[in-house]
Design a protein around this motif. Structure first.
Motif, PDB file in Angstrom:
ATOM      1  N   SER A  68      -1.177  -2.132   1.421  1.00 43.74           N
ATOM      2  CA  SER A  68       0.146  -1.635   1.042  1.00 43.74           C
ATOM      3  C   SER A  68       0.386  -1.793  -0.443  1.00 43.74           C
ATOM      4  CB  SER A  68       1.235  -2.388   1.821  1.00 43.74           C
ATOM      5  OG  SER A  68       1.193  -3.769   1.527  1.00 43.74           O
ATOM      6  N   GLN A  69       1.376  -1.039  -0.929  1.00 41.38           N
ATOM      7  CA  GLN A  69       1.903  -1.218  -2.274  1.00 41.38           C
ATOM      8  C   GLN A  69       3.362  -1.614  -2.117  1.00 41.38           C
ATOM      9  OE1 GLN A  69       0.463  -1.070  -5.449  1.00 41.38           O
ATOM     10  NE2 GLN A  69      -1.428  -1.141  -4.238  1.00 41.38           N
ATOM     11  N   ILE A  70       3.727  -2.774  -2.665  1.00 38.94           N
ATOM     12  CA  ILE A  70       5.051  -3.340  -2.460  1.00 38.94           C
ATOM     13  C   ILE A  70       5.817  -3.366  -3.774  1.00 38.94           C
ATOM     14  CG2 ILE A  70       6.337  -5.378  -1.720  1.00 38.94           C
ATOM     15  CD1 ILE A  70       3.813  -6.139  -0.069  1.00 38.94           C
ATOM     16  N   HIS A  71       7.003  -2.811  -3.759  1.00 38.24           N
ATOM     17  CA  HIS A  71       7.908  -2.881  -4.908  1.00 38.24           C
ATOM     18  C   HIS A  71       9.004  -3.881  -4.544  1.00 38.24           C
ATOM     19  CE1 HIS A  71       6.331   0.814  -6.997  1.00 38.24           C
ATOM     20  NE2 HIS A  71       5.867   0.997  -5.766  1.00 38.24           N
ATOM     21  N   SER A  72       9.080  -4.956  -5.302  1.00 36.02           N
ATOM     22  CA  SER A  72       9.945  -6.082  -4.946  1.00 36.02           C
ATOM     23  C   SER A  72      10.994  -6.309  -6.025  1.00 36.02           C
ATOM     24  CB  SER A  72       9.081  -7.337  -4.759  1.00 36.02           C
ATOM     25  OG  SER A  72       9.858  -8.433  -4.413  1.00 36.02           O
TER      26      SER A  72
END
Length: 242
Positions: A68-72
């Protein structure tokens, strides 16, 4: 009769046994399990964690969706430093020391004394001994435009009473159904001044074309439901899983 006796015995210790439906389907128990069912075999996935605190959801995202690619997003200063130390070198995680809302600019942010999970852009109704700092605020629409994010597979929002403003700031991508599924924290007993009601949140998402699928992690105090996470899908569940 035996099943009923076992259930009664377990209930004395605070446990409930329930049927969770078809194997491999949505069960209404574990939110991320049900999100995984909605997403099917799609990998990698793009996940947004709005109100990351110290990374509890990031850890769960990475465990359930390793590709996944997570933007936090976390505006509170001390929790963000914890995030940076834990995930600053993780290529799958994009950390933003930023609040999201329905407008761009700077806003006062209330940093509580004891529990950083209660930090909010809204003022607490209890004496939290909060200090006020200024934080930068953007919108989801603007962020996705700036970072060329075409779609979000799952958006998690937990911003301590500010969830409706975050959703309003995503009006364009919600309208275009570029958010496949989302979860928000609904509060049934106001914790902050001028906090929108859970009915306003539900109404906004219904008008935006999102179907409510279930409630998770319900928390009760003094026999009253205080808050719960709610899961929504763009369009309908049939469209999502077809």
């Amino acid at each position: 009769m035996i099943k009923k006796s076992i259930r009664r015995l377990l209930s004395r210790f605070g446990y409930v046994v329930r049927h969770v439906g078809q194997k491999g389907g949505m069960a209404g128990v574990d939110l991320l399990h049900d999100v995984s069912v909605l997403l099917g075999q799609k990998r990698p996935v793009v996940l947004f964690d709005v109100g990351a605190n110290i990374g509890q959801t990031i850890a769960s995202f990475l465990e359930m969706f390793p590709d996944s690619q997570i933007h936090s997003f976390e505006p509170s200063p001390a929790p963000f430093e914890t995030l940076r130390n834990a995930y600053g070198q993780e290529a799958r995680v994009h950390l933003e020391n930023l609040a999201l809302g329905d407008q761009e600019g700077a806003l006062p942010f209330h940093v509580t004394n004891d529990y950083s999970v209660n930090d909010s852009l809204l003022e607490p109704v209890w004496d939290a001994g909060a200090k006020v700092v200024s934080v930068q605020v953007s919108t989801l629409d603007r962020y996705c435009q700036q970072h060329q994010v075409e779609s979000i597979d799952h958006l998690k929002i937990d911003t301590q009473g500010f969830d409706l403003q975050v959703l309003r700031g995503a009006s364009q991508i919600l309208k275009e159904k570029r958010i496949h599924s989302l979860s928000v924290e609904l509060t049934f007993s106001p914790m902050y001044k001028n906090q929108p009601s859970y009915i306003e949140v539900l109404s906004f998402l219904e008008k935006s074309g999102y179907q409510l699928l279930g409630f998770y992690e319900q928390t009760y105090r003094h026999n009253q439901l205080v808050y719960a996470n709610a899961l929504f899908v763009a369009g309908s569940i049939r469209e999502s899983t077809s």
